[in-house]
Design an enzyme around this catalytic site. Structure first.
Site, PDB file in Angstrom:
ATOM      1  N   SER A  98       0.810  -1.226   0.000  1.00  0.00           N
ATOM      2  CA  SER A  98       0.000   0.000   0.000  1.00  0.00           C
ATOM      3  C   SER A  98       0.841   1.273   0.000  1.00  0.00           C
ATOM      4  O   SER A  98       0.312   2.359  -0.213  1.00  0.00           O
ATOM      5  CB  SER A  98      -0.940   0.003   1.200  1.00  0.00           C
ATOM      6  OG  SER A  98      -0.185   0.104   2.392  1.00  0.00           O
ATOM      7  N   GLY A  99       2.135   1.172   0.235  1.00  0.00           N
ATOM      8  CA  GLY A  99       2.973   2.363   0.278  1.00  0.00           C
ATOM      9  C   GLY A  99       3.423   2.796  -1.110  1.00  0.00           C
ATOM     10  O   GLY A  99       3.115   2.160  -2.117  1.00  0.00           O
TER      11      GLY A  99
ATOM     12  N   CYS B 198      18.004   5.268  -1.371  1.00  0.00           N
ATOM     13  CA  CYS B 198      17.991   6.066  -2.603  1.00  0.00           C
ATOM     14  C   CYS B 198      19.211   6.981  -2.675  1.00  0.00           C
ATOM     15  O   CYS B 198      19.924   7.011  -3.681  1.00  0.00           O
ATOM     16  CB  CYS B 198      16.690   6.852  -2.713  1.00  0.00           C
ATOM     17  SG  CYS B 198      16.248   7.830  -1.268  1.00  0.00           S
TER      18      CYS B 198
ATOM     19  N   ASN C  88      14.246   8.465  -7.226  1.00  0.00           N
ATOM     20  CA  ASN C  88      14.313   7.724  -5.965  1.00  0.00           C
ATOM     21  C   ASN C  88      13.335   6.559  -5.898  1.00  0.00           C
ATOM     22  O   ASN C  88      13.540   5.621  -5.140  1.00  0.00           O
ATOM     23  CB  ASN C  88      14.058   8.663  -4.782  1.00  0.00           C
ATOM     24  CG  ASN C  88      12.735   9.395  -4.890  1.00  0.00           C
ATOM     25  OD1 ASN C  88      12.523  10.128  -5.857  1.00  0.00           O
ATOM     26  ND2 ASN C  88      11.851   9.207  -3.938  1.00  0.00           N
TER      27      ASN C  88
END
Lengths: 352, 352, 352, 352
Positions: free
Chosen positions: C10-11, C150, C319
């Protein structure tokens, strides 16, 4: 000096009021009220403000403002304003509410758009509502003032020369509103996080907006029957401050571009905060909210479109200033007999 | 492999075509044409593209493409497309024009909106125009294809289920368009510099837009008399890629929300690039162009607003993909008998 | 087809993984795991994704993936990854963790930056860590993979030619990182609301960032003693996707601009996802994250500044792609013997 | 009233000067000069400004200002300022130059960074240069004032407490500057068009910036030998107004966080436009230029980073106000004996 209190001091409108009150030569800030941020200094809540005001947020519930304020702003959610307004009006000479609690007069309309906001008819009757440019001398000495919503201000100023000025009968008014993210305040909603809100054209109210109801209610009382149907769709776009309301108007009355332009100039001749502009008069197409940013101006442009015989009215303002705190100061000035522009002479900060 | 040429390779649409052609499994890029940037490599003109294509921009005027291309895209201004299309059609099997030169069929309408673009009626007749979803099998084998404008694509896809599907008679169609800055290309105009364009809501075409004329012309030929008046206002908002077209529709025909939703789902049942969505079905209100960014989707939502009895149709797309280069690839696929989605399966890059 | 599960679906990183997995020709998405959004369809959580995957979010805790997945991505907070990795590694051939749980090897350093993340030394030892370009063939057949952060990816790729390539002794490395808001995910924080985040240059980590610790730890193990001190300051700027890491390097070793450029070109000669660029080679100064948006590229530029005798290394990446999900797919490809670029050939979506 | 002229009235700095002069209680705008926009009203050039000033742009070359102005601002490119300053100084009591023409004193340094700007040593010597906070009473009665660059102002205010206050010996100063697009003015450059500038992190001056030379030159004259090497890299980020300068400082002198904080508070105790802030003291990390937008403040934060033993100094300001026009008004106030803050009391417009 007029002593000013602000309830709801931690929100965006509260912060804007602090900014404008502390810049105003005739006002003294004497009270900051709230519920959740009691004890906090303004600079903790409003990153731009760092002057030492000697004030912290106090609990409004526990405080009697009788000896502390001449006027109190309510920058609170509508239910809170509804609960506080009457009590505060007993303590201080003037209460100015920025919420929607007392804007719509017609009870059924109010109940439809603010079902959770209870109020007595007697209290509603005591409120003066309206854009200062349109309510004449009603604000002088008023004890309760309800300020129009940000969109309602823009739309009302945009349509007034047609209805109240020219007396046209408007068959259809279709409003398309575009606004920045500051209109939503600082409530925590996932859709308002920067990654989801930046670059958006968000149809957040595609088929109804309570500011449209407010506009209908105002015009119906000001000049009944001049607007047959009025509907609105509202969109969030990718900036922070400022809104543009586009009103597309159909009428069977005869109009032409030149007469419209003249009527608008005449209607707002003595109103320093309304600037009637032509779309191509400057470097960028106007009205554009970036050209009023930080100021109390509402820029208005009227055009006639032969395509479909419609009138196009565009009105732009800074929702935090002319759409909220600045209009509040303007109303305060008129209420207390100050020159209307006192403390509001800042020119737009542009580009920003 | 189908050999592809791109004329106008240095502009934004040209760059987007290079991006999509080089990602397409059945296409080979064999020619880049232009006038001003002759000799430049694509990576000098398009900062994101840095693959070695072994191609530089060549002068289109001096080049015969007969042996080099099976299809040529014209990503050129309308006057240039008008001048080139006929000649190139003699050299290669298929020419796909992204400009407005051949979109409007009705001569008077064309002359009004493209007064500087001359063309012969004979050449116009040879063009297939239209959104691929709506022109059936006309694209198969076509030698000249005129792609709709970005707004025209969104509006046409938004209105087709009402007119072509349900056969409603639309009395008034008022379109409010909101788009990002990429729609204006990279021409040097002061108003398009970042300081003046960022944070803007720019009413750049408040009373007329040629894409509206294109839409009227298309529907009048597809099903005469179904739209009585159609007008449009267009605004630039503060992002780069993507547009939202809001169509506010008045009709005397009986409609309700449920029937509308069903009609849209049915109309686009087999169209993979049109996604019929509900406004509140996901984290953010939709359609929103950020939810189609980089993809060939057009998201469409239809609603019925009891306020004023209007139908609200919202359609969002990426103006560089479904509104230009992606739709060009889609048309190419259908023209050459490939699966419609070949090379166009990228999902939206979101958030961006 | 390789069967893929995603935990933390869900992120933002989970959504990006869904996007890339469903576009990948050799992968099949067979499991979506989470804790809070059980039962939801991906399109409800990720507005851009609306294909029917036939999957909803399932509780990871209750599920045995032995028969359902060949590889599982953990797009979960570090404590969750730490808790899940070992158990999942018993069920499926390969687990790829996007969190910081297993990135830093040195125990004291890990404890300092991830005090809340407990893990066994035995489990840490089983992980392969690193940017795919720099870990040689370690990924082939790995059962546990920890992906760099990142910023760590950008910085490591930026510095590797100096330390691992040229073998320079770096006395001081000062890193200034600038990133968009997507790096913060969708957690509800007031400072990440659009009104406060738009237009910001937010010094959110002015004197320390755990990605810097990760970089130090990596280089210290790869080639001990080559970097004397490394520090970092990180800023959030006003866009959504993409970051730029600026590394300012002081060394007593002899270097000149030409030798540096040659060394970088040589070091990344066969690495298709690292593009060594010159600052002025295209329309805009590069590297700029907008020129890699949506792609798996990392753009790197090296310069020598006579002012202060420093080396300036700039590295830009998306990122969400090269800094997270895309690098995950790249690692998966190498782990399972696919061509490194499979499913990652999308060119940058620019402008956006 | 002090009579003010502005040469270069059509540019961004010129517009900002008009905005501030017309809001100032002691100033009267009596002349607008330019070369290309002769005859235009200010509102045509500056979309936000629409008051009737009764002035249009006049040719500076043809005009004698002896009887019309007490002070003239030059908001012109450096070569134009260099050509005009001497002549105007013969006509009016005070000339304030916003360009770089007279900032750098050391001839070789000037020639390196402004090779196209010729000036006589005699004229240079007559100029007072510097941030008002740091030049003591030199401004009182000055006839020629050269204002520091926007970045130079931020950096100088950030470093002065270390060098001029604590007297530290700085071995290395590495500056990373991040600024919005208004710094580039309204010149037509492709890279500054909104589609290419929005969402950018543009390394436009990665290895050298003339504001860094200006800072070195200032400190070398103010206190020779305190800064061994100073270098700068500058980036354009995705907003319009405001900049943040990060100064990373290495010194062998003993320092700690508490002593630094105390030194900064002491150094700026009586300077109302410099606000010494802690990074986490409010809703957002500060300093952040959005928290000074539209105001004359420079926010400064100092930290000590044990990682690498460096000092981190962050300074933020509005490049159009404290970095240009506002600082010009501040200098004017001090020059003419007005209170320093006259006309500059506007608080930051935030959020915007």
């Amino acid at each position: 000096m007029i002593r000013v209190g602000i309830v709801g001091a931690s929100g965006l409108a509260g912060g804007e009021l602090i900014r404008l009150v502390t810049q105003h030569p005739e006002l003294e800030l004497t009270f900051l009220g709230g519920s959740s941020k009691v004890g906090r200094r303004p600079s903790e809540l409003h990153p731009g403000l760092r002057m030492d005001l000697g004030l912290t947020v106090e609990s409004t519930a526990d405080t009697d403002l009788s000896d502390r304020c001449d006027v109190v702003f309510l920058a609170t959610p509508a239910p809170v304003s509804a609960a506080l307004a009457g009590r505060l009006a007993d303590q201080v000479p003037c209460v100015i509410d920025l919420s929607g609690a007392f804007r719509i007069r017609t009870p059924e309309l109010h109940e439809r758009w603010y079902p959770q906001v209870e109020r007595t008819a007697e209290l509603v009757d005591r409120f003066v509502y309206g854009v200062p440019e349109l309510v004449g001398d009603q604000l002088a000495g008023a004890s309760l003032i309800s300020l129009p919503g940000c969109y309602a201000t823009a739309i009302t100023l945009g349509l007034a020369p047609l209805t109240l000025g020219l007396g046209l009968d408007l068959k259809t008014v279709l409003i398309d509103g575009k606004s920045g993210s500051s209109g939503g305040g600082l409530s925590l909603r996932t859709a308002d996080l920067h990654p989801l809100r930046n670059g958006a054209i968000a149809p957040y109210a595609p088929t109804g907006h309570r500011h449209a109801a407010e506009v209908s209610d105002f015009f119906e009382r000001a000049k009944p029957g001049k607007i047959a149907t009025l509907s609105m769709s509202a969109y969030g776009v990718s900036h922070v401050r400022g809104l543009l309301a586009s009103s597309y108007v159909l009428t069977d009355d005869e109009v032409d571009a030149r007469a419209l332009q003249r009527a608008y100039l005449r209607f707002y001749k003595d109103k320093q905060f309304v600037r009637v502009r032509r779309n191509t008069e400057t470097l960028i197409p106007v009205p554009d909210p970036q050209a009023v940013l930080g100021s109390n101006y509402c820029d208005v442009t009227v055009m006639h479109d032969p395509e479909g015989g419609r009138i196009v009215v565009l009105s732009a303002l800074d929702n935090m200033v002319k759409g909220a705190a600045g209009q509040g100061i303007q109303a305060l000035n008129l209420r207390f007999g100050l020159a209307e522009e006192t403390g509001l002479t800042a020119q737009p900060v542009m580009p920003a």
